[in-house]
Design an enzyme around this catalytic site. Structure first.
Site, short mmCIF file in Angstrom:
data_model
loop_
_atom_site.label_atom_id
_atom_site.label_comp_id
_atom_site.label_asym_id
_atom_site.label_seq_id
_atom_site.Cartn_x
_atom_site.Cartn_y
_atom_site.Cartn_z
CG ASN A 1 -1.74 1.22 1.40
OD1 ASN A 1 -1.79 2.06 0.50
ND2 ASN A 1 -2.39 1.35 2.55
CE LYS B 1 -0.08 3.06 4.90
NZ LYS B 1 0.10 3.10 6.35
CG HIS C 1 -5.81 1.70 5.37
ND1 HIS C 1 -5.34 2.59 6.31
CD2 HIS C 1 -4.79 0.84 5.12
CE1 HIS C 1 -4.08 2.29 6.60
NE2 HIS C 1 -3.72 1.22 5.89
CD GLU D 1 -2.76 5.24 6.99
OE1 GLU D 1 -2.78 5.35 5.75
OE2 GLU D 1 -1.81 4.71 7.61
CD GLU E 1 -3.19 -2.60 7.28
OE1 GLU E 1 -2.07 -2.76 6.79
OE2 GLU E 1 -3.90 -1.60 7.05
N GLY F 1 2.81 2.10 10.79
CA GLY F 1 3.76 3.20 10.63
C GLY F 1 4.50 3.56 11.89
CB SER G 1 5.63 -1.96 11.83
OG SER G 1 5.21 -0.64 12.13
P1 13P Z 1 3.25 0.26 7.59
O1 13P Z 1 3.73 -1.04 6.95
O2 13P Z 1 3.98 1.46 7.11
O3 13P Z 1 3.16 0.13 9.07
O4 13P Z 1 1.73 0.46 7.06
C1 13P Z 1 0.83 -0.58 7.19
C2 13P Z 1 -0.40 -0.22 6.43
O5 13P Z 1 -1.16 0.62 6.84
C3 13P Z 1 -0.65 -0.92 5.16
O6 13P Z 1 -1.94 -0.69 4.71
#
Ligand code: 13P
Length: 259
Positions: free
Chosen positions: A16, A18, A105, A107, A176, A182, A222
């Site tokens: 992803n 982002k 997601h 976010e 997740e 992150g 992560s």
């Molecule tokens: P990270 O791997 O940067 O922690 O992000 C995970 C994520 O949100 C994937 O959709």
């Protein structure tokens, strides 16, 4: 089932991106780097998906056209068209090369997406022959209060409302934990393993054991080349949804080849 994962279900590694990289040229460079690292016929035993920002999907799909790497979208409207300024439909995403789409997601949930909206996206994606990756996960305070399993299973049930057992072959679920995204704070393999097992139990309650055993469940938060091997040993972890470590061709290669 065995104690460790012998990958009866085809593994999935999804990157992803982002809101990265910063422009079309850099996105093209990343896609070309990934294609050259992973070759065009090398990946036969797993699904590899890159999920760029919407404006880059078309170009990235063309760059990866001859590879086995698939392309997904990060979000879509639950509407099929019409007066929805700024929105993008599943059909549009499909027409530029997307095969998968993330739904729910964290976010985006943080930005106001509700379970009802996420469910509408999942169902519309399926109607448009896009494969939804339903994202679920608890916040840290929920885990600390001992409510993580309940919360995540409720998100799974709500996200899949109205989805038929037949359609479940097209659905991927991604666990997740919000506190792991992150932050560098990866869930322990045991925690990832136990929550993915609870998710599979929830799917079994909804659809029966055969559908539950066939559904791919990913872990995200992560994930790096250095920890993917341990995570993938968990019997109910069928792959990873990766943010930061998917943004460099070398580390994406490390994820795909790291188990
Ligand atoms: P990270 O791997 O940067 O922690 O992000 C995970 C994520 O949100 C994937 O959709």
């Amino acid at each position: 089932m065995s104690e460790t994962n012998d990958h009866e279900r085809r593994p999935v590694i999804a990157g992803n991106w982002k809101m990265n990289p910063r422009d079309l040229e850099s996105a093209g460079d990343l896609a070309e780097g990934i294609a050259s690292k992973l070759g065009y016929d090398e990946i036969v035993d797993k699904d590899v998906i890159v999920i760029p920002p919407t404006p880059f999907i078309s170009d990235v799909s063309q760059i990866l056209e001859l590879s086995n790497i698939q392309v997904g979208a990060q979000a879509m409207s639950p509407e099929n068209g019409g007066a929805h300024t700024g929105e993008v439909s599943g059909k549009m995403l499909k027409s530029v090369g997307a095969t998968h789409v993330l739904a729910g997601h964290s976010e985006r949930r943080t930005g106001g997406e509700t379970d009802v909206m996420v469910n509408a996206q999942v169902r519309t994606a399926l109607d448009q022959s896009l494969r939804p990756i339903l994202c679920v996960g608890e916040e840290l305070n929920v885990r600390e209060a001992g409510d993580a399993v309940h919360t995540v299973c409720a998100q799974v049930a709500a996200g899949l409302k109205g989805v038929t057992a037949e359609q479940m072959t097209e659905v991927i679920v991604a666990y997740e934990p919000v506190w792991a995204i992150g932050t560098g704070m990866t869930a322990s393999p045991e925690d990832a393993g136990s929550m993915t097992e609870s998710i599979r139990d929830q799917i079994s309650l909804l659809y029966g054991e055969d559908v539950a055993q066939a559904t791919r469940i990913l872990y995200g938060g992560s994930v790096k080349p250095s920890n993917i091997g341990e995570l993938m040993k968990q019997k109910d972890v069928d792959g990873a949804l990766v943010g930061g470590a998917s943004l460099k061709a070398e580390s994406f290669e490390g994820l795909v080849k790291g188990f």
